[in-house]
Design an enzyme around this catalytic site. Sequence first.
Site, PDB file in Angstrom:
ATOM      1  CB  CYS A  27     -39.297  54.376  19.904  1.00 42.11           C
ATOM      2  SG  CYS A  27     -37.717  55.102  19.367  1.00 42.11           S
ATOM      3  CB  SER A  67     -37.424  61.498  17.390  1.00 46.44           C
ATOM      4  OG  SER A  67     -37.864  61.993  16.146  1.00 46.44           O
ATOM      5  CD  GLU A  94     -30.865  53.156  11.225  1.00 50.18           C
ATOM      6  OE1 GLU A  94     -31.061  51.953  10.957  1.00 50.18           O
ATOM      7  OE2 GLU A  94     -31.786  53.931  11.593  1.00 50.18           O
ATOM      8  CG  HIS A 138     -31.055  58.414   7.731  1.00 52.21           C
ATOM      9  ND1 HIS A 138     -30.648  57.778   8.888  1.00 52.21           N
ATOM     10  CD2 HIS A 138     -32.243  58.999   8.015  1.00 52.21           C
ATOM     11  CE1 HIS A 138     -31.570  57.979   9.833  1.00 52.21           C
ATOM     12  NE2 HIS A 138     -32.535  58.721   9.324  1.00 52.21           N
TER      13      HIS A 138
END
EC number: 1.17.7.4
Length: 340
Positions: free
Chosen positions: A19, A274, A133, A131
């Site tokens: 992305c 990814s 993030e 996680h």
Amino acid sequence: MTTPSAPKKVLLAAPRGYCAGVDRAVIAVEKALEHYGAPVYVRKEIVHNKYVVETLAARGAIFVHETDEVPEGARVVFSAHGVSPAVHAAAAARSLQTIDATCPLVTKVHKEAVRFASEDYDILLIGHDGHEEVEGTQGEAPERIQVVNSPESVADVVVRDPERVVWISQTTLSVDETMETVRRLRERFPALQDPPSDDICYATQNRQVAVKKIAPHCDVVITVGSANSSNSVRLVEVALENGARSSYRIDKADEIDLAWLEGATTVGLTSGASVPEILVRDVLDLLAAQGFGEVEEVRTATEDLMFSLPRELRADLKAAGHAPARPRREGRRTLDVTPA
């Protein structure tokens, strides 16, 4: 008379793979290595892909868990998943030269968290504890944010004022599961507010939609992606939920168990956000060797977005007279993103 066997084919999902946020982060490390020379330190994995991390490490990137592992005054890149204000402060305390490769879509969620916290909302962060993030986002306002891991955990949520509650989310979740979590939250808290825009990133959604399209027609769906890649793991689940007879995740082609292909006539293939395309091509070569030579790409969206490099790196490259990095794919437009 021998009955001819059914033709074997691959349904290749599109969009798949890199992305814009991953593209930006990986290019940032590559350009940093070219411009400053090795070593360049990277906090955590720059993106959640084993092959990418190993390739960058071979070129001189040194991956560390925390900033206190970076020599004082050295250069460090923050991963695409984002970091909390405490990490920025820790880096400043060690006089580190930072390059912030946080995906701009993650930065958007951080800014939402800060704004809602300043307005004294209880913020329900839909995502997975642990996680990177989620840790980064929660760190923006830890006293106001609580993580909601799944629809089942909604029953455990406690808020100060049911009239001042808002939800935000990790960008790489299952769209369907996130909406189910929101539905259950709204049953408990009818005044629950939505974020100003969809937090789940366009690429995560696009890859899930593409898998939903091919899954009903596949005997097996193979997702290329690492085990710690949330969006890759979700693709495996989405395939099963939407009609695939079986679904597997691999890091690379040689992890495919040929027994998965026995009796199959149609194999679906996709990759997480990814994952570089070279890993998909290796799987196609292996499948072709097993008789799956026909490949049909099933496209549900076209992506042409590319984010500009982190401003710190961009400024140094410009000062040195270097041209900006070009998009990896034809047709992408450049979106300049400069943190406020």
